[in-house]
Design a protein around this motif. Structure first.
Motif: not given
Lengths: 140, 435
Positions: B63-88
């Motif tokens: 499972f994935t929990e909200k705290y996984d996102l918090r522990n990886n704040y802000p971008f640690g759970m992203f699966a692509v490089p920043q250049s591919k991210i167009v919005r937050l």
């Protein structure tokens, strides 16, 4: 020139004031003057008793929030204009009054007013200069 | 029937299952390779991407929990490089930090498509004018429905939240037939309309697509009656994409989950074992086509039911019921996610305040109200009303800026807040969402 009072936090719920009064009376303490400031949600009871320390101890033990502080006590002649004179003195000196309450019949000629002001030192100075009679706990 | 994409929306279940399997396999591979948290989670239970051969294998995944996102704040759970991210976008976290999500160009397209499907499902077309009174900003509500409306080809009115008198004027003058906002705001609009002496007959409104907070059937009845519209329930969460994870069709009988993109499971809140459809449990989502921040078995904490009952509209997707509650202590207040821990943290920034408090949530005239009862201590007590009022205002503004929602503060005598040996009962929620 100072009169000591106690202040008690009263939640705005039925019977709370009575509870507070019972605690003081059960401690065998006589209340000589009081006032209540009330807001929508809570009130503050301010009181002068024959034995503030004893009343405070009893109230604390009963779970009330209590504090004590000194007020300026001034004698005001019991005639039209008596209060205005004292207040004018303070007003002229630019002193703001946070609150006040009175204590009637201290003797035949005077009433006692108890004042919380925003500048205590200055208030005492100007009141003394104006010839006002300031009182202390022991007179009460 | 009004479909946005009939082929996808009415895909036979067997075909859909093949698609889900393909997409799951790809997603798992992607997160294993690109997201250290997932690699660690899978390695820990000796699970390799190759072990996932079809959608049925999903139960093997962690499972994935909200705290996984918090522990990886802000971008640690992203699966692509920043250049591919167009919005937050971001939503409330349990502490001061927000829960951040990132979208690739394709993620925005899929999300827009889902919002377009949602609108079409309620009868909106490219002839429609969509009045979007969700907040625009980090909150996904406004922009999500905005892009959905544009993708549908409708006319979007990006009015955002606030200034109700202006909202009503624009809604009337622009002839909006579709309203998007929280259900409580819809009620508020209706009441203000009445108060202003306006007549709903002068408005062209036909439907409302309401979400971002749980609501009940009785509230639906009220909205439909007051605004003379059909009121539809839409569901979503920013972690999965935003609004448009599921939406009601004109049958108004449960929300169609876009399960070609978001795979739902319902699990027992204690054992986390899947429960059968029809039973209440916690809703869990796996994103099947997400690039920016794919999530595997994300625990939404929302309590609901799932159903595979065929729908009158012909769509073949799984449907979910209303959200009845939460399996954590998150509160949704007027559409804003609020954690009691945030309120506590904000409150404790005020000197002399001790953590003896209770949070009372009520719904008064269909609007959520939040009250914090907090014990006054001797340290901060004063004989002057002014000083106590100042303290009250200080706590109030600390909370308002901490959680973004106004909160009434009531100071109470010490010892009046309940204390318990273990976890104190901090929340009293008086809202009833089941009728």
């Amino acid at each position: 020139m100072f009169v000591n009072q106690i202040a008690v936090f009263l939640e705005n719920s039925k019977g709370r004031l009575k509870e507070c009064a019972s605690v003081i009376s059960n401690a065998g303490v006589d209340v000589v003057s009081m006032s209540i400031a009330d807001t929508k949600d809570f009130g503050i009871l301010r009181a002068i008793t024959r034995d503030n320390a004893k009343a405070m101890k009893a109230l604390k033990e009963a779970g009330f929030i209590v504090s004590s502080n000194d007020l300026i006590g001034a004698l005001v002649e019991d005639r039209p204009g008596g209060l205005t004179e004292v207040l004018s003195t303070l007003d002229t000196a630019g002193i703001g009054i946070e609150y006040m309450y009175s204590f009637a019949n201290i003797d035949a000629q005077n009433a006692l007013i108890l004042l919380k002001v925003d500048n205590e030192q200055l208030a005492i100075k100007v009141l003394k200069e104006s010839g006002a009679k300031l009182v202390e706990n022991k007179i009460i | 029937m009004n479909y946005f994409d009939e082929k996808k929306e009415t895909m036979p279940r067997e075909e859909l299952k093949r698609l889900q399997s393909e997409r799951l396999i790809e997603t798992v591979k992607k997160v294993y390779e690109n997201v250290p948290t997932y690699r660690a989670k899978m390695d820990k239970i000796n699970l390799k991407p190759e072990d996932i051969k079809s959608i049925d294998d999903i139960v093997k995944l962690p499972f994935t929990e909200k705290y996984d996102l918090r522990n990886n704040y802000p971008f640690g759970m992203f699966a692509v490089p920043q250049s591919k991210i167009v919005r937050l976008h971001a939503s409330s976290g349990t502490t001061g930090k927000l829960t951040v999500v990132g979208y690739t160009k394709k993620d925005i397209e899929v999300w827009s498509e889902c919002c377009a499907r949602s609108l079409a499902m309620t009868g909106a077309t490219n002839e429609s004018t969509v009045h979007i009174a969700y907040g625009y900003g980090l909150f996904t509500g406004g922009l999500g429905m905005h892009y959905g409306s544009e993708t549908l080809g409708a006319t979007a009115v990006p009015v955002s939240s606030g200034n109700t008198a202006r909202q009503l004027m624009l809604m009337k003058d622009f002839g909006a037939d579709t309203l998007c906002c929280t259900p409580s705001y819809a009620i508020y609009l209706a009441e203000e309309l009445e108060k202003g002496g306006e007549n709903i007959a002068d408005y062209k409104l036909k439907r409302g697509v309401f979400g971002a907070e749980p609501w009940s059937e009785s509230m639906r009845n009220q909205i439909e009656h007051k605004l003379k519209i059909k009121a539809y329930n839409i569901y979503g969460l920013s972690e999965i994409s935003g609004p448009g994870v599921a939406c009601e069709c004109e049958a108004q009988d449960g929300m169609h989950i876009f399960d070609d993109y978001f795979y739902p499971e319902i699990v027992d809140t204690d054992s986390l074992q899947p429960v059968s459809y029809g039973m209440e449990g916690e809703l869990v989502f796996t994103t099947l086509a997400k690039e920016g921040i794919p999530l595997i078995r994300y625990r939404t904490r929302d309590i609901t039911t799932l159903s595979l009952k065929p729908c009158a509209c012909g769509r073949t997707s799984i449907k979910m019921g209303r959200v009845f509650g939460r399996s954590d202590d998150m509160l949704i207040i007027r559409g804003v996610n609020v954690f009691p821990s945030q309120i506590e943290a904000a409150m404790l920034t005020c000197e002399g305040i001790e953590p003896h408090y209770q949070i009372i949530v009520s719904r008064v005239d269909n609007l959520d109200t939040l009250e914090l009862q907090v014990e006054l201590s001797e340290k901060v007590f004063s004989d002057e009303v002014k000083k106590i009022e100042e303290l009250r205002m200080k706590i109030q503004s600390a909370i308002q800026s901490g959680i973004g929602v106004s909160c009434k503060i009531k100071l109470v005598a010490p010892g009046t807040m309940p204390r318990s040996e273990g976890k104190a009962k901090r929340i009293v929620d008086n809202r009833n969402l089941r009728d």
